[in-house]
Design a protein around this motif. Structure first.
Motif, mmCIF file in Angstrom:
data_model
loop_
_atom_site.group_PDB
_atom_site.id
_atom_site.type_symbol
_atom_site.label_atom_id
_atom_site.label_comp_id
_atom_site.label_asym_id
_atom_site.label_seq_id
_atom_site.Cartn_x
_atom_site.Cartn_y
_atom_site.Cartn_z
ATOM 1 N N LEU A 284 0.825 -1.202 0.000
ATOM 2 C CA LEU A 284 0.000 0.000 0.000
ATOM 3 C C LEU A 284 0.860 1.253 0.000
ATOM 4 C CD1 LEU A 284 -2.713 1.468 0.256
ATOM 5 C CD2 LEU A 284 -2.555 1.149 2.741
ATOM 6 N N GLU A 285 1.888 1.286 0.852
ATOM 7 C CA GLU A 285 2.758 2.463 0.884
ATOM 8 C C GLU A 285 3.471 2.649 -0.442
ATOM 9 O OE1 GLU A 285 6.535 4.364 3.372
ATOM 10 O OE2 GLU A 285 5.486 2.602 4.162
ATOM 11 N N ALA A 286 3.910 1.550 -1.051
ATOM 12 C CA ALA A 286 4.574 1.640 -2.351
ATOM 13 C C ALA A 286 3.636 2.214 -3.398
ATOM 14 C CB ALA A 286 5.069 0.263 -2.777
ATOM 15 N N LEU B 173 17.310 9.433 0.689
ATOM 16 C CA LEU B 173 18.216 9.003 -0.365
ATOM 17 C C LEU B 173 17.616 9.367 -1.696
ATOM 18 C CD1 LEU B 173 19.628 5.534 0.595
ATOM 19 C CD2 LEU B 173 20.768 7.701 0.558
ATOM 20 N N ARG B 174 16.298 9.623 -1.690
ATOM 21 C CA ARG B 174 15.604 9.962 -2.913
ATOM 22 C C ARG B 174 15.447 11.462 -3.074
ATOM 23 N NH1 ARG B 174 11.263 6.133 -0.539
ATOM 24 N NH2 ARG B 174 12.640 6.496 1.198
ATOM 25 N N ARG B 175 15.305 12.200 -1.947
ATOM 26 C CA ARG B 175 15.189 13.655 -2.062
ATOM 27 C C ARG B 175 16.495 14.275 -2.530
ATOM 28 N NH1 ARG B 175 12.684 13.890 3.760
ATOM 29 N NH2 ARG B 175 10.689 12.932 3.331
ATOM 30 N N TYR B 176 17.588 13.758 -2.035
ATOM 31 C CA TYR B 176 18.886 14.252 -2.448
ATOM 32 C C TYR B 176 19.582 13.145 -3.207
ATOM 33 C CZ TYR B 176 18.054 17.980 0.831
ATOM 34 O OH TYR B 176 17.518 19.020 1.503
ATOM 35 N N PRO B 177 19.975 13.388 -4.435
ATOM 36 C CA PRO B 177 20.568 12.326 -5.254
ATOM 37 C C PRO B 177 21.741 11.679 -4.551
ATOM 38 C CG PRO B 177 20.096 14.241 -6.586
ATOM 39 C CD PRO B 177 19.857 14.646 -5.165
ATOM 40 N N GLU C 247 10.070 6.073 -8.005
ATOM 41 C CA GLU C 247 11.462 6.468 -7.836
ATOM 42 C C GLU C 247 12.204 6.331 -9.153
ATOM 43 O OE1 GLU C 247 13.058 3.979 -4.859
ATOM 44 O OE2 GLU C 247 11.597 4.569 -3.341
ATOM 45 N N PRO C 248 13.063 7.279 -9.499
ATOM 46 C CA PRO C 248 13.839 7.135 -10.719
ATOM 47 C C PRO C 248 14.804 5.962 -10.609
ATOM 48 C CG PRO C 248 14.654 8.971 -9.426
ATOM 49 C CD PRO C 248 13.398 8.506 -8.758
ATOM 50 N N LEU D 144 12.286 2.973 -0.236
ATOM 51 C CA LEU D 144 11.281 2.069 0.293
ATOM 52 C C LEU D 144 11.609 0.610 0.001
ATOM 53 C CD1 LEU D 144 8.536 1.571 1.626
ATOM 54 C CD2 LEU D 144 7.467 1.981 -0.606
ATOM 55 N N ALA D 145 12.006 0.305 -1.222
ATOM 56 C CA ALA D 145 12.253 -1.089 -1.606
ATOM 57 C C ALA D 145 13.423 -1.692 -0.839
ATOM 58 C CB ALA D 145 12.508 -1.183 -3.108
ATOM 59 N N GLN D 146 14.344 -0.853 -0.372
ATOM 60 C CA GLN D 146 15.519 -1.341 0.361
ATOM 61 C C GLN D 146 15.433 -1.062 1.864
ATOM 62 O OE1 GLN D 146 16.193 0.479 -2.697
ATOM 63 N NE2 GLN D 146 16.155 -1.539 -3.638
ATOM 64 N N ARG D 147 14.246 -0.642 2.342
ATOM 65 C CA ARG D 147 14.131 -0.235 3.740
ATOM 66 C C ARG D 147 14.528 -1.353 4.699
ATOM 67 N NH1 ARG D 147 8.284 0.659 5.376
ATOM 68 N NH2 ARG D 147 8.467 2.660 4.332
#
Length: 444
Positions: free
Chosen positions: A198-200, A431-435, A206-207, A341-344
């Motif tokens: 659901l969260e995903a 990690l996604r907000r800042y490359p 994500e790029p 998220l996928a690597q949380r």
């Protein structure tokens, strides 16, 4: 019933997980007061490094279990890992109760490390899944509070029982009850895989890009690396307090009940404090909470060098617990926020690998120092390392925009978003907000 995110929406399941984690914490609290004394009185161990060997084995085993718990969480299911963790925990109090040699105690702590790594990691990840992105700090505060209040309660209870009835067997009957209750509670838990999905679905795509590697989480990324080293040092000093503080207090003439009380005050404040610091981690700059928490811990350990009275040790134990309460829920909330998220779950596992390796490293280091130079030298070295860890946080970390205010930054240590063409996509999550490739080199 369709899954929903949030603590209120999932309160029955969340409450059950909090109770299960309290049983996990109680298993460690069982050893906090009495095992170092058991080593001296019943097994006649003299060398500090030999006495602390049970913490070394526990720390390394738990660290490895943490790593694989994170790596396997998506493969075998969170609930399955939780149940497996409790199957490892069931024999622990029986082995400690019947142990004819110190080798049995070492074996019991291998199983205890597996129990703690798999069971505690599973409850952490499941609570993160249920809470959603805006309440992770509160979720971790409640989780860690329950675990460490149980550590405190069992440290005090086992010390009192040992004073009244002897070191064995009666204190370990408490552990049998904890293990059975933990396993039964785990069987009632529902897996949280649907909440992750659901969260995903609610998270912007994500790029494409490489996920954070083992070494990114361990050190290279300035935020994740800073959190990881602080977690290691935090548990390094906790391992010293666990193994050497009872011996230090016994050397000052304190009774077993007094030692148990000091040993209980520290995790009690640690546990209760997280009810406050967990929600703060959702609102304040995580860098600030981690810096001041680690600095307070280091200062308290150094002050202990000059302390001899029982009331002073009670006060210092409380302050040490307050410093640890500032950092503990913030560690996990930060890793959950900073990792994609996928690597949380995997990133949480890497962090917990290093954090709980601190128990083993701390026990080895303080055991060697205490045997060679005395307890005071060990205490001074660990206190100094804790202060140094705080300075690393101050130098490397930076704050991020709040989840509901991506256009502005929070906290005095905020770092502006990069503006280069390569970083023009603003990602969801740190990690996604800042490359990632622009932050690996350090805080700058």
């Amino acid at each position: 019933m369709a899954p929903r995110l949030g603590l209120r929406e999932n309160w029955p399941q969340f409450t059950l997980l909090v109770a299960v984690n309290a049983f996990v914490g109680g298993m460690v609290g069982l050893e906090r007061t009495i095992l170092p004394r058991l080593a001296e009185q019943e097994f006649h161990l003299v060398a500090r490094s030999a006495i602390l060997s049970f913490i070394v084995v526990f720390g390394f085993t738990k660290a490895v279990a943490n790593y694989y718990a994170g790596a396997w969480a998506n493969k075998v299911g969170r609930k399955n890992l939780l149940v497996i963790g409790w199957l490892f925990g069931l024999p622990v109090p029986l082995l400690l109760l019947w142990a004819p040699t110190w080798g049995w105690v070492i074996g019991a702590n291998v199983l205890l490390g597996l129990n703690q790594g798999l069971a505690w990691s599973s409850t952490v990840v499941m609570k993160i899944d249920l809470a959603g992105p805006k309440q992770r700090g509160l979720a971790m505060g409640l989780n860690e509070s329950a675990g460490y209040l149980a550590v405190a309660a069992m440290a005090f209870a086992s010390g009192w029982v040992a004073t009244e009835y002897g070191l064995r067997p009666y204190p370990f009957y408490l552990g049998i009850g904890l293990a059975v209750a933990g396993l039964l509670g785990s069987l009632l838990v529902r897996d949280t895989g649907h909440h992750v999905a659901l969260e995903a679905a609610q998270t912007p795509a994500e790029p494409a890009g490489p996920p954070p590697s083992f070494w990114d989480v361990s050190w290279r990324h300035p935020n994740l690396g800073s959190v990881t080293q602080a977690g290691l040092v935090n548990n390094l000093n906790d391992g010293m307090v666990w193994g050497l503080l009872p011996l230090l207090l016994a050397g000052k003439g304190f009774t077993l009940t007094q030692i148990g009380t000091v040993a209980a005050v520290y995790p009690a404040v640690w546990g209760l404090g997280q009810l406050v610091t967990g929600p703060l981690a959702d609102r304040l700059c995580k860098k600030d909470l981690l810096f001041w928490g680690m600095l307070l811990q280091g200062a308290v350990l150094l002050v202990m060098l000059f302390t001899s009275s029982y009331p002073a040790f009670l006060l210092l134990a409380g302050l040490l617990g307050a410093g640890t309460a500032l950092v503990y829920p913030t560690f996990l909330a930060a890793v959950a926020e900073y990792a994609p998220l996928a690597q949380r779950a995997h990133s949480v596992g890497i962090f917990r690998l290093w954090r709980d390796a601190g128990y083993a490293i701390g026990a080895l280091l303080t055991g060697v120092l205490a045997d060679a130079l005395g307890l005071g030298a060990a205490l001074a070295a660990i206190g100094g390392l804790t202060v140094l860890s705080a300075l690393v946080i101050r130098r490397r970390m930076y704050c991020l925009p709040a989840p509901d205010n991506m256009g502005s930054s929070t906290g005095s240590c905020a770092r502006p978003a990069p503006t280069s063409r390569r970083s023009s996509t603003v990602l969801n999550g740190p990690l996604r907000r800042y490359p990632f490739w622009l932050t690996v080199g350090g805080a700058g």
